[in-house]
Scaffold this active site. Sequence first.
Site, mmCIF file in Angstrom:
data_model
loop_
_atom_site.group_PDB
_atom_site.id
_atom_site.type_symbol
_atom_site.label_atom_id
_atom_site.label_comp_id
_atom_site.label_asym_id
_atom_site.label_seq_id
_atom_site.Cartn_x
_atom_site.Cartn_y
_atom_site.Cartn_z
ATOM 1 N N SER A 1 0.834 -1.199 0.000
ATOM 2 C CA SER A 1 0.000 0.000 0.000
ATOM 3 C C SER A 1 0.867 1.247 0.000
ATOM 4 O O SER A 1 0.377 2.348 -0.150
ATOM 5 C CB SER A 1 -0.890 0.017 1.238
ATOM 6 N N HIS B 1 -3.835 -3.570 -4.630
ATOM 7 C CA HIS B 1 -3.838 -3.466 -3.179
ATOM 8 C C HIS B 1 -5.136 -3.977 -2.557
ATOM 9 O O HIS B 1 -6.195 -3.354 -2.703
ATOM 10 C CB HIS B 1 -3.585 -2.006 -2.776
ATOM 11 N N GLU C 1 -7.520 -1.748 -4.696
ATOM 12 C CA GLU C 1 -7.053 -0.577 -5.444
ATOM 13 C C GLU C 1 -6.085 -1.032 -6.545
ATOM 14 O O GLU C 1 -5.181 -1.823 -6.291
ATOM 15 C CB GLU C 1 -6.367 0.411 -4.493
ATOM 16 N N ASN D 1 -6.112 4.055 2.383
ATOM 17 C CA ASN D 1 -5.196 4.153 3.517
ATOM 18 C C ASN D 1 -4.868 5.588 3.895
ATOM 19 O O ASN D 1 -4.533 5.869 5.044
ATOM 20 C CB ASN D 1 -3.891 3.399 3.231
HETATM 21 N N1 CAA Z 1 -10.152 -13.295 8.217
HETATM 22 C C1 CAA Z 1 -11.145 -13.771 7.443
HETATM 23 N N2 CAA Z 1 -12.442 -13.558 7.703
HETATM 24 C C2 CAA Z 1 -12.739 -12.848 8.791
HETATM 25 C C3 CAA Z 1 -11.764 -12.336 9.658
HETATM 26 C C4 CAA Z 1 -10.406 -12.580 9.326
HETATM 27 N N3 CAA Z 1 -9.396 -12.118 10.076
HETATM 28 N N4 CAA Z 1 -12.381 -11.681 10.656
HETATM 29 C C5 CAA Z 1 -13.676 -11.781 10.438
HETATM 30 N N5 CAA Z 1 -13.908 -12.462 9.290
HETATM 31 C C6 CAA Z 1 -15.188 -12.767 8.650
HETATM 32 C C7 CAA Z 1 -15.726 -14.044 9.139
HETATM 33 O O1 CAA Z 1 -16.455 -14.662 8.143
HETATM 34 C C8 CAA Z 1 -16.636 -13.559 10.256
HETATM 35 O O2 CAA Z 1 -17.558 -14.499 10.601
HETATM 36 P P1 CAA Z 1 -17.227 -15.581 11.748
HETATM 37 O O3 CAA Z 1 -16.850 -14.853 12.977
HETATM 38 O O4 CAA Z 1 -18.468 -16.321 11.833
HETATM 39 O O5 CAA Z 1 -16.090 -16.410 11.233
HETATM 40 C C9 CAA Z 1 -17.250 -12.324 9.643
HETATM 41 O O6 CAA Z 1 -16.125 -11.737 8.945
HETATM 42 C C10 CAA Z 1 -17.807 -11.364 10.617
HETATM 43 O O7 CAA Z 1 -16.868 -11.172 11.608
HETATM 44 P P2 CAA Z 1 -17.227 -10.785 13.088
HETATM 45 O O8 CAA Z 1 -18.648 -11.160 13.378
HETATM 46 O O9 CAA Z 1 -16.124 -11.313 13.946
HETATM 47 O O10 CAA Z 1 -17.068 -9.223 13.181
HETATM 48 P P3 CAA Z 1 -17.482 -8.090 12.181
HETATM 49 O O11 CAA Z 1 -18.871 -8.227 11.693
HETATM 50 O O12 CAA Z 1 -17.054 -6.836 12.868
HETATM 51 O O13 CAA Z 1 -16.528 -8.279 10.931
HETATM 52 C C11 CAA Z 1 -14.530 -7.454 10.046
HETATM 53 C C12 CAA Z 1 -15.144 -8.356 11.059
HETATM 54 C C13 CAA Z 1 -14.915 -7.912 8.634
HETATM 55 C C14 CAA Z 1 -13.017 -7.568 10.194
HETATM 56 C C15 CAA Z 1 -15.085 -6.014 10.291
HETATM 57 O O14 CAA Z 1 -14.896 -5.658 11.627
HETATM 58 C C16 CAA Z 1 -14.433 -4.953 9.449
HETATM 59 O O15 CAA Z 1 -14.813 -4.753 8.318
HETATM 60 N N6 CAA Z 1 -13.445 -4.239 10.034
HETATM 61 C C17 CAA Z 1 -12.726 -3.195 9.337
HETATM 62 C C18 CAA Z 1 -11.686 -3.799 8.466
HETATM 63 C C19 CAA Z 1 -10.929 -2.759 7.713
HETATM 64 O O16 CAA Z 1 -11.135 -1.567 7.784
HETATM 65 N N7 CAA Z 1 -9.958 -3.233 6.929
HETATM 66 C C20 CAA Z 1 -9.079 -2.388 6.195
HETATM 67 C C21 CAA Z 1 -7.787 -2.347 6.928
HETATM 68 S S1 CAA Z 1 -6.579 -1.343 6.113
HETATM 69 C C22 CAA Z 1 -5.789 -2.417 5.118
HETATM 70 O O17 CAA Z 1 -5.988 -3.573 5.101
HETATM 71 C C23 CAA Z 1 -4.826 -1.801 4.195
HETATM 72 C C24 CAA Z 1 -3.410 -2.032 4.429
HETATM 73 O O18 CAA Z 1 -2.665 -1.660 3.557
HETATM 74 C C25 CAA Z 1 -2.815 -2.600 5.654
#
Ligand code: CAA
Length: 274
Positions: free
Chosen positions: A107, A128, A140, A179
């Site tokens: 990223s 990305h 992206e 990001n």
């Molecule tokens: N890996 C795979 N699937 C996952 C997971 C993981 N680490 N965490 C959650 N999930 C999936 C699962 O299917 C989960 O269901 P189960 O718990 O039954 O397995 C489902 O998502 C729903 O999860 P939760 O009920 O635990 O919680 P939630 O509804 O809050 O969803 C989340 C979890 C999808 C992570 C959500 O909280 C979310 O969207 N968070 C924000 C994530 C975000 O902003 N990501 C961008 C980060 S920046 C980036 O990545 C860029 C970089 O360059 C570093």
Amino acid sequence: MGSQIAMVCALAGYSTSLVDLSDELLDGARDALQSRMDRDVSRGRRARDDVDRAMERLRLSTDRATAVSECDFVIEAAAESLEVKRRIFEDLDRETPRRTILATNSSNIVSSQLADSTTRPDRVLNLHFFNPALVMECVEVVPHDGTAETVVDTSMELVRSLGKSGVRLRREIPGFVANRILGAIRREALELHDAGVADVEDIDRAARTALRHPMGPFELMDLVGIDVVHLIRLAEFEQTGDEGALPHPAVRRLYEAGHFGRKTGRGWYTYDDS
Ligand code: CAA
């Protein structure tokens, strides 16, 4: 992220190789993916047949040269280090057919910094994904000045075929779009915390309940990894020379203490198996 990106590709029907440095890392990746998939099946989110067939399409290997020798598209997701990535791209240039598109999931390290370590700069770009890659819809697609238009089109088509939503950037900028927005939120959250305005838990609660973000900025740092956040900041500083890009002191302290977030059981929060 690499293992989840590979799984996304295998689920979409692509014959996929996941390459890592050791069998232990690959075993860990296979176990984590298998338990994710089992969970999805048990919750009715995926069909057992689809998952089994995707698992068959996913080959795990430490022998990169053989794994990539016939492939059309490589997505590199190694550590956020320019030196490491340049070496990988140089090797991939020798190991893959001329037609192969070489993408980096970085990223922050823009592909123009990698393109000249290959003899095919027109087939190099950033693709990305977001964490967790199995869940997040956005990818992206970021060309550098010399990326061929057809390569961008093919990459957008690949993203679409993975069931993701492609965001096409017109030009490179470290951090890209999502990001950079996230960075602004994180900087403000860290400043509020530093100034003693509110605790970590309350700042996260405000983001979740007032803004409907799925996670607060501190929870998100723990999910992405404090080590990753730290390295991304350093990479941006190296690219821009802007001291404001350096890791926040509180992030640096967690990093130096080895508290990388969920992956080590402790970051801004403490995690146990339950
Ligand atoms: N890996 C795979 N699937 C996952 C997971 C993981 N680490 N965490 C959650 N999930 C999936 C699962 O299917 C989960 O269901 P189960 O718990 O039954 O397995 C489902 O998502 C729903 O999860 P939760 O009920 O635990 O919680 P939630 O509804 O809050 O969803 C989340 C979890 C999808 C992570 C959500 O909280 C979310 O969207 N968070 C924000 C994530 C975000 O902003 N990501 C961008 C980060 S920046 C980036 O990545 C860029 C970089 O360059 C570093």
